[in-house]
Design an enzyme around this catalytic site. Structure first.
Site, PDB file in Angstrom:
ATOM      1  N   SER A  47      37.185  41.755  49.289  1.00 12.79           N
ATOM      2  CA  SER A  47      36.954  41.476  47.864  1.00 12.79           C
ATOM      3  C   SER A  47      35.602  40.850  47.560  1.00 12.79           C
ATOM      4  CB  SER A  47      38.058  40.561  47.324  1.00 12.79           C
ATOM      5  OG  SER A  47      37.860  39.240  47.786  1.00 12.79           O
ATOM      6  N   THR A  61      42.061  45.555  50.128  1.00  7.76           N
ATOM      7  CA  THR A  61      42.543  44.567  49.162  1.00  7.76           C
ATOM      8  C   THR A  61      43.414  45.248  48.115  1.00  7.76           C
ATOM      9  OG1 THR A  61      40.628  44.989  47.760  1.00  7.76           O
ATOM     10  CG2 THR A  61      40.435  43.184  49.332  1.00  7.76           C
ATOM     11  N   ASP A 118      55.233  41.344  31.560  1.00 13.09           N
ATOM     12  CA  ASP A 118      54.276  42.395  31.911  1.00 13.09           C
ATOM     13  C   ASP A 118      54.345  43.457  30.830  1.00 13.09           C
ATOM     14  OD1 ASP A 118      52.859  44.567  33.046  1.00 13.09           O
ATOM     15  OD2 ASP A 118      53.275  43.836  35.078  1.00 13.09           O
ATOM     16  N   ARG A 159      43.442  35.743  40.243  1.00 11.36           N
ATOM     17  CA  ARG A 159      41.989  35.634  40.161  1.00 11.36           C
ATOM     18  C   ARG A 159      41.655  34.379  39.365  1.00 11.36           C
ATOM     19  NH1 ARG A 159      41.751  38.531  43.925  1.00 11.36           N
ATOM     20  NH2 ARG A 159      40.733  40.563  44.111  1.00 11.36           N
ATOM     21  N   ASP A 219      44.885  28.797  44.338  1.00 14.60           N
ATOM     22  CA  ASP A 219      44.332  29.491  45.503  1.00 14.60           C
ATOM     23  C   ASP A 219      43.043  30.215  45.120  1.00 14.60           C
ATOM     24  OD1 ASP A 219      44.457  30.688  48.214  1.00 14.60           O
ATOM     25  OD2 ASP A 219      44.799  32.553  47.097  1.00 14.60           O
ATOM     26  N   GLU A 255      34.008  31.499  42.531  1.00 14.97           N
ATOM     27  CA  GLU A 255      34.092  31.553  43.999  1.00 14.97           C
ATOM     28  C   GLU A 255      32.778  32.142  44.536  1.00 14.97           C
ATOM     29  OE1 GLU A 255      37.535  33.715  45.413  1.00 14.97           O
ATOM     30  OE2 GLU A 255      38.877  32.582  44.133  1.00 14.97           O
ATOM     31  N   HIS A 266      41.400  31.022  48.376  1.00 18.23           N
ATOM     32  CA  HIS A 266      41.698  32.453  48.191  1.00 18.23           C
ATOM     33  C   HIS A 266      42.264  33.051  49.489  1.00 18.23           C
ATOM     34  CE1 HIS A 266      40.292  36.317  45.890  1.00 18.23           C
ATOM     35  NE2 HIS A 266      41.381  36.551  46.596  1.00 18.23           N
ATOM     36  N   GLY A 300      46.852  35.732  50.305  1.00 16.48           N
ATOM     37  CA  GLY A 300      47.207  37.036  50.897  1.00 16.48           C
ATOM     38  C   GLY A 300      46.938  37.106  52.386  1.00 16.48           C
ATOM     39  N   TYR A 301      46.502  35.984  52.976  1.00 13.15           N
ATOM     40  CA  TYR A 301      46.078  36.023  54.382  1.00 13.15           C
ATOM     41  C   TYR A 301      47.231  35.809  55.348  1.00 13.15           C
ATOM     42  CZ  TYR A 301      41.023  36.218  53.563  1.00 13.15           C
ATOM     43  OH  TYR A 301      39.748  36.606  53.226  1.00 13.15           O
TER      44      TYR A 301
HETATM   45  N1  LIG Z   1      44.971  35.285  46.248  1.00  7.23           N
HETATM   46  C1  LIG Z   1      45.031  36.371  46.977  1.00  7.23           C
HETATM   47  O1  LIG Z   1      44.833  36.333  48.164  1.00  7.23           O
HETATM   48  C2  LIG Z   1      45.389  37.685  46.328  1.00  7.23           C
HETATM   49  C3  LIG Z   1      46.055  38.652  47.092  1.00  7.23           C
HETATM   50  C4  LIG Z   1      46.431  39.832  46.476  1.00  7.23           C
HETATM   51  C5  LIG Z   1      46.123  40.061  45.142  1.00  7.23           C
HETATM   52  N2  LIG Z   1      45.430  39.137  44.437  1.00  7.23           N
HETATM   53  C6  LIG Z   1      45.099  39.360  43.018  1.00  7.23           C
HETATM   54  O2  LIG Z   1      46.325  39.482  42.314  1.00  7.23           O
HETATM   55  C7  LIG Z   1      46.238  40.569  41.428  1.00  7.23           C
HETATM   56  C8  LIG Z   1      47.606  41.172  41.269  1.00  7.23           C
HETATM   57  O3  LIG Z   1      47.978  41.814  42.478  1.00  7.23           O
HETATM   58  P1  LIG Z   1      49.154  42.873  42.502  1.00  7.23           P
HETATM   59  O4  LIG Z   1      49.183  43.472  43.832  1.00  7.23           O
HETATM   60  O5  LIG Z   1      50.387  42.238  42.006  1.00  7.23           O
HETATM   61  O6  LIG Z   1      48.595  43.915  41.475  1.00  7.23           O
HETATM   62  P2  LIG Z   1      49.437  45.014  40.686  1.00  7.23           P
HETATM   63  O7  LIG Z   1      48.427  45.921  40.093  1.00  7.23           O
HETATM   64  O8  LIG Z   1      50.495  45.582  41.556  1.00  7.23           O
HETATM   65  O9  LIG Z   1      50.173  44.171  39.533  1.00  7.23           O
HETATM   66  C9  LIG Z   1      49.483  43.556  38.489  1.00  7.23           C
HETATM   67  C10 LIG Z   1      50.424  43.607  37.279  1.00  7.23           C
HETATM   68  O10 LIG Z   1      49.836  42.842  36.236  1.00  7.23           O
HETATM   69  C11 LIG Z   1      50.185  43.504  35.009  1.00  7.23           C
HETATM   70  N3  LIG Z   1      49.310  43.037  33.944  1.00  7.23           N
HETATM   71  C12 LIG Z   1      48.051  43.415  33.658  1.00  7.23           C
HETATM   72  N4  LIG Z   1      47.588  42.733  32.581  1.00  7.23           N
HETATM   73  C13 LIG Z   1      48.594  41.908  32.202  1.00  7.23           C
HETATM   74  C14 LIG Z   1      48.722  40.932  31.168  1.00  7.23           C
HETATM   75  N5  LIG Z   1      47.744  40.682  30.306  1.00  7.23           N
HETATM   76  N6  LIG Z   1      49.878  40.249  31.083  1.00  7.23           N
HETATM   77  C15 LIG Z   1      50.901  40.476  31.950  1.00  7.23           C
HETATM   78  N7  LIG Z   1      50.844  41.414  32.928  1.00  7.23           N
HETATM   79  C16 LIG Z   1      49.688  42.102  33.064  1.00  7.23           C
HETATM   80  C17 LIG Z   1      50.045  44.966  35.335  1.00  7.23           C
HETATM   81  O11 LIG Z   1      50.764  45.775  34.413  1.00  7.23           O
HETATM   82  C18 LIG Z   1      50.620  45.021  36.731  1.00  7.23           C
HETATM   83  O12 LIG Z   1      51.989  45.329  36.739  1.00  7.23           O
HETATM   84  C19 LIG Z   1      45.230  41.532  42.079  1.00  7.23           C
HETATM   85  O13 LIG Z   1      44.589  42.325  41.109  1.00  7.23           O
HETATM   86  C20 LIG Z   1      44.288  40.605  42.748  1.00  7.23           C
HETATM   87  O14 LIG Z   1      43.272  40.294  41.833  1.00  7.23           O
HETATM   88  C21 LIG Z   1      45.075  37.945  44.997  1.00  7.23           C
HETATM   89  O1  LIG Z   2      42.804  41.485  46.011  1.00 11.99           O
HETATM   90  C1  LIG Z   2      43.225  41.136  47.095  1.00 11.99           C
HETATM   91  O2  LIG Z   2      43.876  41.914  47.832  1.00 11.99           O
HETATM   92  C2  LIG Z   2      43.013  39.732  47.567  1.00 11.99           C
HETATM   93  O3  LIG Z   2      42.335  38.999  46.624  1.00 11.99           O
HETATM   94  C3  LIG Z   2      42.404  39.694  48.937  1.00 11.99           C
HETATM   95  O4  LIG Z   2      43.371  39.264  49.848  1.00 11.99           O
HETATM   96  C4  LIG Z   2      41.259  38.769  49.018  1.00 11.99           C
HETATM   97  O5  LIG Z   2      40.838  38.634  50.331  1.00 11.99           O
HETATM   98  P1  LIG Z   2      39.432  39.175  50.837  1.00 11.99           P
HETATM   99  O6  LIG Z   2      39.382  40.629  50.572  1.00 11.99           O
HETATM  100  O7  LIG Z   2      38.345  38.491  50.048  1.00 11.99           O
HETATM  101  O8  LIG Z   2      39.402  38.857  52.283  1.00 11.99           O
END
Ligand SMILES: NC(=O)c1ccc[n+]([C@@H]2O[C@H](COP(=O)([O-])OP(=O)(O)OC[C@H]3O[C@@H](n4cnc5c(N)ncnc54)[C@H](O)[C@@H]3O)[C@@H](O)[C@H]2O)c1
Ligand SMILES: O=C(O)[C@H](O)[C@H](O)COP(=O)(O)O
EC number: 1.1.1.290
Length: 376
Positions: free
Chosen positions: A45, A67, A147, A209, A233, A238, A255, A258-259
């Site tokens: 990412s 990611t 959602d 995010r 997280d 960042e 962040h 997801g690790y």
């Molecule tokens: N912290 C981490 O390590 C980590 C890990 C994985 C994902 N992420 C982040 O989390 C986000 C979500 O991941 P995911 O796999 O669940 O994605 P996903 O696409 O499967 O789900 C996201 C959901 O959010 C909904 N959505 C969009 N806008 C919205 C709003 N305004 N209100 C309510 N719902 C809304 C979408 O319809 C979708 O169902 C990713 O885009 C990524 O940025 C972070």
């Molecule tokens: O979007 C994702 O899948 C997560 O934010 C992801 O785990 C972030 O980790 P990175 O790719 O920065 O290692």
């Protein structure tokens, strides 16, 4: 074939080693010059994949991001240049779901305020939101899903408005992508007004995010409201979070929700499968072969666990307090945020831990939570 890979992507050698020369790079500082001769680019990412990075390369066959999020990738630019792209949706959903659940158990323990009986609002019911809901529901917690996009698409689950979540949830967990335009844009979805309107004693968990919450406003509101408890997280700006915000969070991490080892392995593996498909070759490696055995063979339960014992079990798999402590001690160091991510000892998922118990039906919920071996 030259395969340029973010150095923080595990299992690249066993999966891609037969396909070409692997060149590990720092994803955050990757330059157009480094990318010029690449046939394949595999990122995480932290790499901005756009015209500035890629315009000097005219041989790129594939870009993959291990990611879920794709906000770092200019998808329109890749499409315009006919460069195939894939990300890894769902790869780390279980990791994020378990992280959020464990964080809630930790807060419950810290404030002597049981998770059992609380109502949790999940904003964004995709992969990670659903995985979080799965853990909570396995433990018997009432979950409200918000959602509007999924609701409009006809997803059969019940959804509520964000206002209902604000009014009814004791805990709010954020799982939306970052979007900056459109009807459902998420940038500063939690702005000052919404943060001020959180009901008393709300726990707010952000594993999606950083910019989904206005971080300046969060500092202001939290300084006036000690009742709010934060698990953060992800951060605006960042790898340089606002330094005043970190001490205001109960649990603060760089962040890494997801690790999990499984999540990262799945991410790399999904890109391997996609590249093999593109090259029309058989993907003959197995994900299971990549993962080491867990260091605890099995835990024998004498009784069905109460909440305190459940947290103990969860801590065998992941002790969030360790990452929180390390982050507080290092985030102000030069490259502290990225160094902790790079050197992170990826935790395992609940499925790595086998539980043994005689009376199966009493602990079915533990297998629904993801632990393996229960009742076998
Ligand atoms: N912290 C981490 O390590 C980590 C890990 C994985 C994902 N992420 C982040 O989390 C986000 C979500 O991941 P995911 O796999 O669940 O994605 P996903 O696409 O499967 O789900 C996201 C959901 O959010 C909904 N959505 C969009 N806008 C919205 C709003 N305004 N209100 C309510 N719902 C809304 C979408 O319809 C979708 O169902 C990713 O885009 C990524 O940025 C972070
Ligand atoms: O979007 C994702 O899948 C997560 O934010 C992801 O785990 C972030 O980790 P990175 O790719 O920065 O290692």
């Amino acid at each position: 074939m030259k395969i340029l890979v973010d150095e923080n992507m595990p299992y690249v050698e066993p999966l891609f080693g037969d396909l070409g020369d692997i060149i590990p790079v720092n994803g955050r500082t990757l330059t157009a010059e480094q990318v010029r001769e690449a046939d394949v680019l595999l990122v995480r990412s932290v790499t901005k994949v756009n015209a500035e990075l890629l315009s000097g390369n005219n041989k790129l066959k594939f870009v993959g991001s291990a990611t879920i999020g794709t906000d770092h990738v200019d998808l329109a630019y890749l499409a315009e240049r006919n460069i195939p792209f894939s990300n890894a949706p769902g790869c780390n959903a279980t990791a994020v779901g378990e992280f959020a659940f464990i964080a809630m158990l930790e807060l419950a323990q810290r404030f002597n305020s049981p998770l059992k009986g609380k109502v949790v609002g999940i904003v964004g019911a995709g992969n990670t939101g659903t995985a979080t809901a799965k853990c909570l529901q396995a433990y018997g917690i009432k979950v409200l899903l918000n959602d509007p996009i999924k609701a409009a698409e006809g997803d059969p689950r019940s959804f509520v408005s964000l206002e209902t979540i604000m009014a009814q949830a004791d805990i709010i967990s954020l799982h939306v992508p970052i979007t900056r335009t459109g009807e459902h844009k998420t940038k500063h979805l939690f702005d000052e007004a919404r943060l001020k309107a959180l009901k008393p004693n709300t726990w707010l968990v952000n594993c999606c995010r950083g910019d989904v919450i206005d971080n300046q406003a969060l500092i202001k509101v939290k300084q006036q409201r000690d009742d709010l408890k934060l698990v953060l997280d992800v951060w605006e700006g960042e790898p340089t979070p606002l330094p005043e915000l970190v001490p205001l969070a109960e649990f603060a991490t760089p962040h890494i929700a997801g690790y999990s080892l499984e999540g990262k392995a799945r991410g790399t593996f999904m890109l391997y499968q996609n590249l093999c498909q593109l090259l029309n070759i058989t993907a003959d490696k197995s994900l299971l072969d990549l993962l080491p055995t867990f260091n605890i063979k099995a835990v024998e339960l004498a009784t069905a666990p109460n909440e305190k014992a459940l947290l103990q079990l969860a801590r065998f798999v992941y002790d969030l307090r360790d990452d929180d402590k390390m982050f507080r001690n290092t985030f102000l160091n030069e490259n502290g945020f990225d160094t902790m991510r790079k050197n992170h000892q990826h935790r395992r998922e609940f499925s790595a831990l086998a539980l043994a118990y005689d009376g199966q039906s009493e602990v079915d919920w533990l297998s629904n939570l993801g632990f393996s071996g229960v009742g076998q």
